[in-house]
Design a protein around this motif. Structure first.
Motif, PDB file in Angstrom:
ATOM      1  N   PRO A  84      16.988  -5.728  -5.117  1.00 22.59           N
ATOM      2  CA  PRO A  84      17.096  -5.051  -4.004  1.00 22.59           C
ATOM      3  C   PRO A  84      17.107  -6.249  -2.567  1.00 22.59           C
ATOM      4  N   GLY A  85      16.731  -7.361  -2.988  1.00 23.36           N
ATOM      5  CA  GLY A  85      16.696  -8.474  -2.125  1.00 23.36           C
ATOM      6  C   GLY A  85      17.892  -9.131  -2.021  1.00 23.36           C
ATOM      7  N   GLN A  86      19.126  -8.546  -2.506  1.00 26.98           N
ATOM      8  CA  GLN A  86      20.392  -8.991  -2.514  1.00 26.98           C
ATOM      9  C   GLN A  86      20.669 -10.719  -2.573  1.00 26.98           C
ATOM     10  N   ILE A  87      19.954 -10.960  -3.762  1.00 28.81           N
ATOM     11  CA  ILE A  87      19.967 -12.272  -4.080  1.00 28.81           C
ATOM     12  C   ILE A  87      21.451 -12.741  -4.811  1.00 28.81           C
ATOM     13  N   ASN A  88      22.013 -14.002  -4.449  1.00 24.86           N
ATOM     14  CA  ASN A  88      23.342 -14.223  -4.641  1.00 24.86           C
ATOM     15  C   ASN A  88      23.557 -15.718  -4.860  1.00 24.86           C
ATOM     16  N   ILE A  89      23.327 -16.188  -6.118  1.00 19.17           N
ATOM     17  CA  ILE A  89      23.193 -17.883  -6.054  1.00 19.17           C
ATOM     18  C   ILE A  89      24.498 -18.089  -7.056  1.00 19.17           C
ATOM     19  N   PRO A  90      25.559 -18.623  -6.694  1.00 18.58           N
ATOM     20  CA  PRO A  90      26.806 -18.698  -7.352  1.00 18.58           C
ATOM     21  C   PRO A  90      26.302 -19.391  -8.805  1.00 18.58           C
ATOM     22  N   GLU A  91      25.782 -20.637  -8.529  1.00 20.11           N
ATOM     23  CA  GLU A  91      25.541 -21.277  -9.694  1.00 20.11           C
ATOM     24  C   GLU A  91      24.561 -20.767 -10.735  1.00 20.11           C
ATOM     25  N   LEU A  92      23.697 -20.071 -10.327  1.00 19.72           N
ATOM     26  CA  LEU A  92      22.745 -19.268 -11.447  1.00 19.72           C
ATOM     27  C   LEU A  92      23.681 -18.075 -11.901  1.00 19.72           C
ATOM     28  N   ASN A  93      24.482 -17.395 -11.053  1.00 16.04           N
ATOM     29  CA  ASN A  93      25.320 -16.304 -11.794  1.00 16.04           C
ATOM     30  C   ASN A  93      26.206 -16.762 -12.883  1.00 16.04           C
ATOM     31  N   LYS A  94      27.075 -17.994 -12.564  1.00 17.96           N
ATOM     32  CA  LYS A  94      27.798 -18.506 -13.788  1.00 17.96           C
ATOM     33  C   LYS A  94      26.832 -18.803 -14.919  1.00 17.96           C
ATOM     34  N   LEU A  95      25.785 -19.515 -14.774  1.00 14.83           N
ATOM     35  CA  LEU A  95      25.125 -19.620 -16.048  1.00 14.83           C
ATOM     36  C   LEU A  95      24.538 -18.340 -16.694  1.00 14.83           C
ATOM     37  N   THR A  96      24.282 -17.523 -16.012  1.00 15.06           N
ATOM     38  CA  THR A  96      23.805 -16.043 -16.707  1.00 15.06           C
ATOM     39  C   THR A  96      25.156 -15.460 -17.459  1.00 15.06           C
ATOM     40  N   GLN A  97      26.140 -15.797 -16.757  1.00 10.65           N
ATOM     41  CA  GLN A  97      27.336 -15.028 -17.663  1.00 10.65           C
ATOM     42  C   GLN A  97      27.770 -15.816 -18.651  1.00 10.65           C
ATOM     43  N   GLN A  98      27.452 -17.348 -18.622  1.00 10.49           N
ATOM     44  CA  GLN A  98      27.341 -17.977 -20.139  1.00 10.49           C
ATOM     45  C   GLN A  98      26.402 -17.755 -20.790  1.00 10.49           C
ATOM     46  N   LEU A  99      25.344 -17.415 -20.442  1.00 15.13           N
ATOM     47  CA  LEU A  99      24.209 -17.095 -21.324  1.00 15.13           C
ATOM     48  C   LEU A  99      24.399 -15.614 -22.074  1.00 15.13           C
TER      49      LEU A  99
ATOM     50  N   THR B  82       8.193 -13.459  12.492  1.00 17.63           N
ATOM     51  CA  THR B  82       7.375 -12.296  12.025  1.00 17.63           C
ATOM     52  C   THR B  82       8.044 -11.668  10.762  1.00 17.63           C
ATOM     53  N   LEU B  83       7.282 -11.417   9.959  1.00 25.17           N
ATOM     54  CA  LEU B  83       8.058 -10.626   8.569  1.00 25.17           C
ATOM     55  C   LEU B  83       7.276  -9.485   8.377  1.00 25.17           C
ATOM     56  N   LYS B  84       8.027  -8.469   7.858  1.00 24.00           N
ATOM     57  CA  LYS B  84       7.286  -7.211   7.186  1.00 24.00           C
ATOM     58  C   LYS B  84       7.248  -7.536   5.749  1.00 24.00           C
ATOM     59  N   LEU B  85       5.989  -7.177   5.182  1.00 25.51           N
ATOM     60  CA  LEU B  85       5.575  -7.435   3.836  1.00 25.51           C
ATOM     61  C   LEU B  85       5.267  -6.032   3.316  1.00 25.51           C
ATOM     62  N   ALA B  86       6.224  -5.476   2.279  1.00 28.66           N
ATOM     63  CA  ALA B  86       5.853  -4.375   1.781  1.00 28.66           C
ATOM     64  C   ALA B  86       4.816  -4.444   0.551  1.00 28.66           C
TER      65      ALA B  86
ATOM     66  N   TRP C 201      15.382  -0.040  -2.186  1.00 29.67           N
ATOM     67  CA  TRP C 201      16.747   0.209  -2.274  1.00 29.67           C
ATOM     68  C   TRP C 201      17.316   1.135  -0.878  1.00 29.67           C
ATOM     69  N   GLU C 202      16.397   2.146  -0.673  1.00 27.93           N
ATOM     70  CA  GLU C 202      17.259   2.960   0.156  1.00 27.93           C
ATOM     71  C   GLU C 202      16.841   2.577   1.700  1.00 27.93           C
ATOM     72  N   GLN C 203      16.033   1.560   1.981  1.00 29.77           N
ATOM     73  CA  GLN C 203      15.592   1.127   3.145  1.00 29.77           C
ATOM     74  C   GLN C 203      15.767  -0.367   3.252  1.00 29.77           C
TER      75      GLN C 203
ATOM     76  N   GLU D 116       4.119   4.142  -1.456  1.00 30.37           N
ATOM     77  CA  GLU D 116       3.854   4.676  -2.780  1.00 30.37           C
ATOM     78  C   GLU D 116       5.072   4.507  -3.759  1.00 30.37           C
ATOM     79  N   SER D 117       6.373   4.982  -3.278  1.00 31.09           N
ATOM     80  CA  SER D 117       7.523   4.940  -4.219  1.00 31.09           C
ATOM     81  C   SER D 117       8.193   3.544  -3.700  1.00 31.09           C
ATOM     82  N   ILE D 118       7.589   2.570  -4.439  1.00 29.86           N
ATOM     83  CA  ILE D 118       8.067   1.197  -3.786  1.00 29.86           C
ATOM     84  C   ILE D 118       9.621   1.143  -4.287  1.00 29.86           C
ATOM     85  N   ASP D 119      10.198   1.463  -5.497  1.00 32.67           N
ATOM     86  CA  ASP D 119      11.329   1.147  -5.932  1.00 32.67           C
ATOM     87  C   ASP D 119      12.357   1.804  -4.814  1.00 32.67           C
TER      88      ASP D 119
END
Length: 510
Positions: free
Chosen positions: A433-448, A353-357, A396-398, A389-392
């Protein structure tokens, strides 16, 4: 579900036709009686503040300006700054345009610009993080920035509306900021409306309009009706199903502009089920992109294969994911789920079961949520929809209250994907806000972030898109058009794909 949707749309169209028949598009247009040139615009997203360092409306309303801006070709052009030079890998010097004044008549020089940046660095953590400013020095009409590291993207980051140049020591910045644009704030009611008046001494020539009113309303159908009744001259983000009576009215027109944004599902990595890539891929396979484009957007969109509009060379070459509920079920089984006696996907005795905002500011997003809810139910996934209404602030707050959200972001607002890769995927990103953390992508973005060569940047961005498509931290649905209804009395104006510059000194009325 489709029949119910069709019934609702039919009722809406009848209502629109009745109202159109009872009122002329020019009956209530503002300021006709007074003879003043003015425009009323209805916008979908309410501003809580007019502080340009906190909200985009300062630039959108023509109140504030940044050092540089982008043109229709997404190329960076001078604005408050007339020229700039990159002295070395970390140092940039900008020459402030002579003759620019704040709304109180005081001159804008390097010292004033420095004070404005000191304020935004102190009050806006996200901007402070993205600008990477180590020090600043003002000298006459020049200001020099030193970055904390080699940072080729610094110039494009200065396009961000929150880097606006304002009078930093002014009072009541949240309601009446003193900035440099062609209009100044006459009055502001938070989340309701802002009234603007022409600034006569604007450096690029006084605006043709004398007054502008921007009213906020999150209901797309109300915005469409207000345009038809003549209560508004411009109505942003109209629902595709509301366009027929507008298009048939010879006093109105519809502008449909391909945008630089994407509508997508953002997954909350805090949810243990969504930490499994097979679950995310299964949900991605339940997104029926052709239906979303043709039935929900009435063709005013393009299917999305990734975060960036396919017209960009760095968007990647993968085709959009095809709708495949059977394969989705297989992936859920690989993730350890089985259907129980009620046909629900279950693992360790717990139904998936998933809650979709979702949020009404972009009227198609709740419809996309409903479609996904129906498709998910067909394979045994429960989706509970909540409308915010105030999605952002909610996201972040919930963060422990939601699992997915139908979301929309500009992904390459300056013609480069580095912005979105930084703010949406780095752990400290302002749009993560989804707390994404993909090390391979982080490294590539820092290189960019330290790569200046255009061809190398393009290749790095393509690699980043490939990682995103493999890991599915988001499910990209479509690239929407910006749908705007306009009264024909408005001239010398059209919406831009960047969604930054809504009110200008050039726009006029007949």
């Amino acid at each position: 579900m489709k029949s119910k949707k069709s019934l609702v749309f039919s009722i809406l169209i009848v209502m629109l036709l009745i109202i159109t028949g009872c009122s002329s598009a020019n009956e209530k247009t503002t300021s006709k009686e007074s003879g003043e040139k003015s425009v009323t615009m209805l916008f979908s997203f309410a501003s809580e503040t007019m502080d340009p360092h906190q909200d985009w409306m300062g630039v959108r309303a023509g109140v504030a300006e940044t050092l540089v801006r982008i043109d229709d070709n997404l190329e960076i052009q001078p604005w408050v700054a007339e020229a700039w030079e990159r002295k070395d890998e970390k140092t940039w010097t900008f020459k402030i345009r002579e003759g620019v004044t704040f709304h109180d008549g005081s001159p804008v020089d390097g010292k004033a610009v420095k004070a404005s940046f000191e304020r935004v660095l102190e009050t806006n953590e996200a901007i402070s993080s993205s600008l990477k400013i180590e020090s600043m020095e003002a000298d006459g009409q020049e200001i020099t920035f030193v970055n904390t590291e080699e940072y080729p993207a610094f110039l494009s980051e200065l396009v961000h509306t929150n880097t606006s140049i304002i009078k930093a020591d002014a009072e009541n910045i949240g309601e009446q900021p003193i900035a440099t644009g062609p209009f100044k704030v006459e009055s502001f009611i938070s989340e309701t409306e802002v009234n603007l008046e022409r600034y006569e001494d604007y450096w690029d020539g006084a605006a043709k309009l004398e007054q502008v009113k921007i009213k906020f309303n999150s209901d797309g159908n109300v915005r469409a009706l207000a345009l038809q009744s003549g209560e508004a001259d411009i109505a942003y983000h109209l629902p595709p199903e509301s366009l027929e009576p507008i298009e048939s009215n010879d006093k109105l027109r519809v502008e449909s502009v391909p945008s630089l944004r994407v509508h997508f599902l953002l997954y909350n990595n805090a949810n243990s089920a969504l930490q499994d890539v097979n679950v995310r891929k299964a949900l991605d396979l339940l997104v029926n992109r052709p239906v979303a484009v043709e039935e929900i957007m009435n063709g005013h969109a393009t299917e999305a294969a990734g975060p960036f509009n396919p017209n960009f060379a760095f968007a990647g070459e993968t085709e959009p994911t095809s709708y495949d509920p059977e394969k989705a079920e297989e992936l859920l089984k690989e993730a350890g789920y089985q259907k129980n006696a009620d046909g629900k996907m279950e693992k360790d005795g717990k139904v998936l079961t998933l809650k979709l905002a979702t949020y009404p500011g972009r009227p198609e997003l709740p419809l996309l949520a409903q479609y996904l809810q129906g498709e998910a139910a067909s394979v045994g996934i429960n989706i509970e929809i909540i409308t915010i209404e105030s999605i952002d602030s909610y996201l972040w707050e919930q963060q422990d209250e939601w699992d997915m959200v139908t979301y929309s972001n500009l992904t390459a607002p300056r013609g480069d994907g580095g912005y979105f890769l930084n703010v949406a995927y780095l752990p400290e990103g302002a749009l993560n806000p989804g707390q994404i953390n993909i090390p391979e992508l982080n490294k590539l973005t820092q290189q960019l972030n330290t790569t200046a060569d255009p061809e190398k940047r393009m290749e790095l961005q393509k690699e980043a898109v490939s990682i995103i498509q493999k890991e599915v931290p988001h499910s990209f649905i479509l690239h929407p058009h910006i749908i705007v209804g306009v009264n024909d009395r408005v001239k010398d104006w059209e919406p831009g794909s960047e969604e930054y510059y809504l009110i200008t000194n050039k726009m006029d009325v007949k």
